[in-house]
Scaffold this motif. Structure first.
Motif, PDB file in Angstrom:
ATOM      1  N   PHE A  42       0.833  -1.203   0.000  1.00 45.75           N
ATOM      2  CA  PHE A  42       0.000   0.000   0.000  1.00 45.75           C
ATOM      3  C   PHE A  42       0.864   1.248   0.000  1.00 45.75           C
ATOM      4  CE2 PHE A  42       0.979  -0.481   4.470  1.00 45.75           C
ATOM      5  CZ  PHE A  42       1.141   0.822   4.898  1.00 45.75           C
ATOM      6  N   TYR A  56      -4.541   6.905  -2.327  1.00 47.88           N
ATOM      7  CA  TYR A  56      -4.502   5.831  -1.329  1.00 47.88           C
ATOM      8  C   TYR A  56      -4.684   4.542  -2.114  1.00 47.88           C
ATOM      9  CZ  TYR A  56      -5.803   3.544   3.172  1.00 47.88           C
ATOM     10  OH  TYR A  56      -5.876   2.741   4.291  1.00 47.88           O
ATOM     11  N   TRP A  57      -3.650   3.715  -2.177  1.00 49.94           N
ATOM     12  CA  TRP A  57      -3.657   2.533  -3.028  1.00 49.94           C
ATOM     13  C   TRP A  57      -3.342   1.269  -2.227  1.00 49.94           C
ATOM     14  CZ3 TRP A  57      -1.253   7.094  -4.271  1.00 49.94           C
ATOM     15  CH2 TRP A  57      -1.646   7.742  -5.462  1.00 49.94           C
ATOM     16  N   PHE A  58      -3.990   0.183  -2.568  1.00 44.91           N
ATOM     17  CA  PHE A  58      -3.644  -1.139  -2.062  1.00 44.91           C
ATOM     18  C   PHE A  58      -3.453  -2.062  -3.260  1.00 44.91           C
ATOM     19  CE2 PHE A  58      -4.792   0.195   2.122  1.00 44.91           C
ATOM     20  CZ  PHE A  58      -4.169  -0.711   2.986  1.00 44.91           C
ATOM     21  N   LEU A  63      -8.089   3.570  -3.989  1.00 50.86           N
ATOM     22  CA  LEU A  63      -9.259   3.567  -3.112  1.00 50.86           C
ATOM     23  C   LEU A  63      -9.909   4.943  -3.035  1.00 50.86           C
ATOM     24  CD1 LEU A  63      -8.035   1.358  -0.116  1.00 50.86           C
ATOM     25  CD2 LEU A  63      -9.008   0.668  -2.312  1.00 50.86           C
ATOM     26  N   GLN A 227     -19.290   1.973   5.499  1.00 46.57           N
ATOM     27  CA  GLN A 227     -18.450   1.449   4.436  1.00 46.57           C
ATOM     28  C   GLN A 227     -19.187   1.407   3.109  1.00 46.57           C
ATOM     29  OE1 GLN A 227     -17.556  -2.252   6.506  1.00 46.57           O
ATOM     30  NE2 GLN A 227     -18.822  -3.420   5.068  1.00 46.57           N
ATOM     31  N   THR A 229     -18.752  -0.578  -0.739  1.00 48.68           N
ATOM     32  CA  THR A 229     -18.054  -1.661  -1.422  1.00 48.68           C
ATOM     33  C   THR A 229     -18.616  -1.869  -2.824  1.00 48.68           C
ATOM     34  OG1 THR A 229     -19.567  -3.285  -0.429  1.00 48.68           O
ATOM     35  CG2 THR A 229     -17.475  -2.904   0.706  1.00 48.68           C
ATOM     36  N   GLU A 234     -14.694  -5.404  -2.415  1.00 48.90           N
ATOM     37  CA  GLU A 234     -13.622  -4.461  -2.086  1.00 48.90           C
ATOM     38  C   GLU A 234     -14.213  -3.085  -1.824  1.00 48.90           C
ATOM     39  OE1 GLU A 234      -9.272  -3.610  -3.804  1.00 48.90           O
ATOM     40  OE2 GLU A 234     -10.857  -2.983  -5.176  1.00 48.90           O
ATOM     41  N   VAL A 236     -13.938   0.656   1.069  1.00 50.85           N
ATOM     42  CA  VAL A 236     -13.340   1.437   2.151  1.00 50.85           C
ATOM     43  C   VAL A 236     -14.279   1.437   3.347  1.00 50.85           C
ATOM     44  CG1 VAL A 236     -12.957   3.838   2.865  1.00 50.85           C
ATOM     45  CG2 VAL A 236     -11.762   2.938   0.885  1.00 50.85           C
ATOM     46  N   LYS A 311      -9.756   2.691   6.238  1.00 54.31           N
ATOM     47  CA  LYS A 311      -9.056   1.446   5.955  1.00 54.31           C
ATOM     48  C   LYS A 311      -9.686   0.719   4.779  1.00 54.31           C
ATOM     49  CE  LYS A 311      -9.658  -0.270  10.072  1.00 54.31           C
ATOM     50  NZ  LYS A 311      -9.732  -1.192  11.254  1.00 54.31           N
ATOM     51  N   LYS A 312      -8.882  -0.103   4.133  1.00 51.11           N
ATOM     52  CA  LYS A 312      -9.343  -0.911   3.018  1.00 51.11           C
ATOM     53  C   LYS A 312      -9.981  -2.188   3.545  1.00 51.11           C
ATOM     54  CE  LYS A 312      -8.241  -4.019  -0.540  1.00 51.11           C
ATOM     55  NZ  LYS A 312      -7.921  -5.468  -0.507  1.00 51.11           N
TER      56      LYS A 312
END
Length: 318
Positions: A42, A56-58, A63, A227, A229, A234, A236, A311-312
């Protein structure tokens, strides 16, 4: 059929708290215009001038569709449009975009490995100091905390604050919303006792309210977590370090204020999410000039603090 209902707190539970995680040490990369904190799978990037979290990447997947940044303005509802809300609180409309960076600092916690990025600003309203800090844990979660302190010399006559919070854009494909807070319908601090606590799930199209006349809508109070999705799970998750007010739209505040008919509201390719501490109450003791009760407002002469964790979730590793 019941004629009345009520909820009672049986046991208080704790709020979310930053978690350093258990991953490898984080790397800090400082560029001329950006600052990046990255770890195992990340990375998070900030604009050094605005202090906004711009990426913000995973596992290489973004994201964020729009930056996470301060926001103090919300469009008027119809009650407020009749009581001079825009004129009385209008100084806050551009307060976030006109913030002036005073200082930026990076600190590493040697015990946990977490990295904190802190930006200090001066706001054009109330000669106020505003700081926002982002603590990145080794697992990739980002704890965000914001503080507002009005300047002493500007205290008399500071306009009330429409809301104290931040906004961000999420990918438009994340249409499934779930949260733990008051619901399932929209509610505000002066319109919430009939909205009980629960875990609610709905599509984005059912989260916001398509009023005939575009106006502020869709807020949820006392949110513990929220959240969004996509079809693969997937998304946040946002966890409150105290109660949150969360609103999500497929359009912007500017869209609401520039369109007078619901069918003209565009549908953007991102989800505009406001993550706030509190929002100025709806008002409406009458709808032709009565102002929101004082206890449901945010006086500009008060200091404020709040925080949440970003958070992811789902969609594979990370």
């Amino acid at each position: 059929w019941p004629v009345a209902r009520e909820q009672f707190i049986v046991r208080e539970s704790s709020w979310a708290a930053p978690d350093a995680g258990h991953g490898p040490a984080l790397e800090v990369v400082e560029g001329a215009d950006t600052l990046t904190v990255q770890g195992d799978g990340f990375r998070a990037t900030w604009d050094r001038r605005s202090g906004a979290l711009t990426g913000y990447w995973f596992q290489g997947r973004p994201l964020l569709a729009r930056p996470l940044e301060p926001c103090f303005w919300k469009p008027a509802n119809r009650n407020q449009a009749s009581n001079g809300y825009e004129q009385r609180l209008g100084a806050w409309r551009e307060a976030a975009t006109r913030r002036r960076l005073v200082d930026a600092a990076v600190r590493r916690d040697e015990a946990t490995g977490a990295v904190t990025v802190r930006f200090a600003f001066r706001l054009p309203v109330a000669e106020a100091d505003y700081t926002v800090s982002y603590t990145v844990g080794t697992g990739g979660a980002v704890a965000v905390q914001a503080d507002y302190a009005p300047g002493a010399a500007a205290a008399p006559g500071i306009p009330k604050m429409p809301k104290f919070g931040m906004r961000l854009g999420l990918p438009g494909g994340w249409q499934s919303i779930s949260y733990y807070g008051r619901g399932p319908w929209e509610n505000y601090q002066d319109r919430k006792t009939g909205a009980f606590f629960g875990v609610f799930e709905m599509r984005l199209q059912d989260y916001w309210v398509n009023y005939i006349h575009p106006q502020d809508n869709g807020n949820r109070c006392d949110v513990r977590w929220w959240q969004a999705t996509g079809a693969d799970g997937e998304g946040v998750r946002i966890e409150g370090m105290q109660g949150l007010s969360v609103r999500a739209w497929p359009f912007t505040e500017e869209d609401v204020e520039s369109n007078r008919l619901a069918h003209k509201l565009p549908r953007r390719d991102f989800i505009n999410v406001n993550v706030d501490w509190k929002v100025h109450g709806v008002g409406g003791d009458n709808s032709w000039g009565k102002r929101t009760m004082e206890k449901y407002t945010l006086p500009g002469e008060n200091g404020y603090h709040y925080g949440f964790i970003l958070k992811k979730i789902g969609g594979g590793p990370g």
